[in-house]
Design an enzyme around this catalytic site. Structure first.
Site, mmCIF file in Angstrom:
data_model
loop_
_atom_site.group_PDB
_atom_site.id
_atom_site.type_symbol
_atom_site.label_atom_id
_atom_site.label_comp_id
_atom_site.label_asym_id
_atom_site.label_seq_id
_atom_site.Cartn_x
_atom_site.Cartn_y
_atom_site.Cartn_z
ATOM 1 N N ASP A 66 18.782 -36.436 23.958
ATOM 2 C CA ASP A 66 19.138 -37.859 23.581
ATOM 3 C C ASP A 66 20.343 -38.281 23.801
ATOM 4 O OD1 ASP A 66 19.497 -36.030 21.337
ATOM 5 O OD2 ASP A 66 19.536 -37.855 20.108
ATOM 6 N N HIS A 67 21.429 -37.146 24.038
ATOM 7 C CA HIS A 67 22.855 -37.600 24.681
ATOM 8 C C HIS A 67 23.260 -37.464 25.975
ATOM 9 C CE1 HIS A 67 23.967 -37.973 20.072
ATOM 10 N NE2 HIS A 67 23.030 -37.527 20.210
#
EC number: 3.1.26.11
Length: 314
Positions: A66-67
């Site tokens: 998610d990064h």
């Protein structure tokens, strides 16, 4: 310095919040620095006022999807668009292997203008205006927080007084503006500081995610103007935070309080606090403000101008 939040959800996107990404706009040099690049970040950029053509640096905190899942797509689009400027990418040492594998199996040739640097705690970048350093946080895998420091600038140069003193214009003015002491042709020594107003203190912006409460975050955030800190969970879900090495709203506030920051902006919220649930994001904000009143909650596409130190009014 203006901050634009492009993604403020943790783990997975929601209808109103994308996953992690924050843009720092530096209008004085027409540059954009990006912090994290979750899936869909380039779509968020297109929906925002941030100019992708000004992107020069990307800072990745850690290797969770998610990064980073949006990074390769963004770089590919920048290459297809023929972006003229270099892009420097900073992140954990494994980041370069990840990008190489993505490029290999998608048959993409990364532009020679893209350079990737593996980081370790300490100074990463310094130029005439800024210093960027990083420090280790406490997460399930190696994660880094970033500290961006704007250098102090001399106050306004008093041209009228310089003229009254008979100081010839030209390169000497530049030296005096920098606060240097100059010897004039007639032998007089002029101290530049006496011709400049009060020094303008540089601003400090800190980005900390993902992490549970740790001294590394407190150290990194010392005396910051703005601390952007994850607040994945509510205080009553602290056990989940400890189990997954994320922060609660109260942990983020405790970091801000211990570090003496001016403003806390919380981000990286769990979707479990969506409207209609027993606990909602407004409850997390209330928890944080009970410890650190100067707290606000980020939302996607929120812009925040980092103020000069003279004005920290809400």
């Amino acid at each position: 310095m203006e901050i634009t939040f492009l993604g403020t959800s943790s783990g997975v996107p929601t209808r109103s919040r994308n996953v992690s990404s924050v843009a720092l706009r530096l209008p004085q040099r027409a540059e954009v620095w990006l912090f994290d690049c979750g899936e869909g970040t380039q779509h968020q950029l297109l929906r925002s006022d941030v100019k992708v053509s000004q992107l020069t640096r990307i800072f990745i905190t850690h290797m969770h999807g998610d990064h980073i899942y949006g990074l390769m797509g963004l770089l590919a689009s920048c290459g297809l668009a023929g972006n003229a400027q270099d892009i420097e990418i900073y992140g954990p040492p494994d980041l370069s292997y990840y990008l190489e594998a993505c490029a290999k199996y998608s048959h993409l040739k990364l532009s020679h203008r893209v350079r990737v640097y593996g980081v370790s705690p300490g100074l990463l970048h310094e130029d005439e205006e800024f210093k960027v350093s990083c420090g280790l946080l406490k997460h399930r895998i190696p994660a880094f927080g970033y500290r961006i420091v704007e250098k102090d600038r001399p106050g306004r140069f008093n041209v009228e007084r310089a003229n009254a003193l008979g100081i010839p214009s030209g390169p000497i003015y530049g030296q005096l503006k920098r606060g240097e002491t100059v010897t004039l042709p007639d032998g007089r020594r002029i101290r530049g500081k006496e011709l400049c107003g009060e020094t303008e203190t540089g601003r400090k912006v800190i980005y900390c995610t993902d992490t549970v409460f740790c001294e590394g975050a407190v150290e990194l955030a010392q005396d910051a103007d703005v601390l952007i800190h994850e607040a994945t969970f509510a205080h009553q879900d602290a056990q989940l935070a400890f189990d997954r090495l994320h922060s609660t709203s109260t942990m983020a506030a405790q970091v801000a309080l211990a570090a003496g920051v001016k403003r806390l902006i919380m981000t990286h919220f769990s979707p479990r606090y969506a409207p209609g649930n027993n606990l909602q994001l407004e409850d997390l904000l209330a928890e944080a403000k009970a410890i650190f009143p100067n707290t606000i909650m980020a939302r996607d596409f929120m812009n925040y101008e980092v103020p000069r130190r003279l004005n920290y009014e809400l």
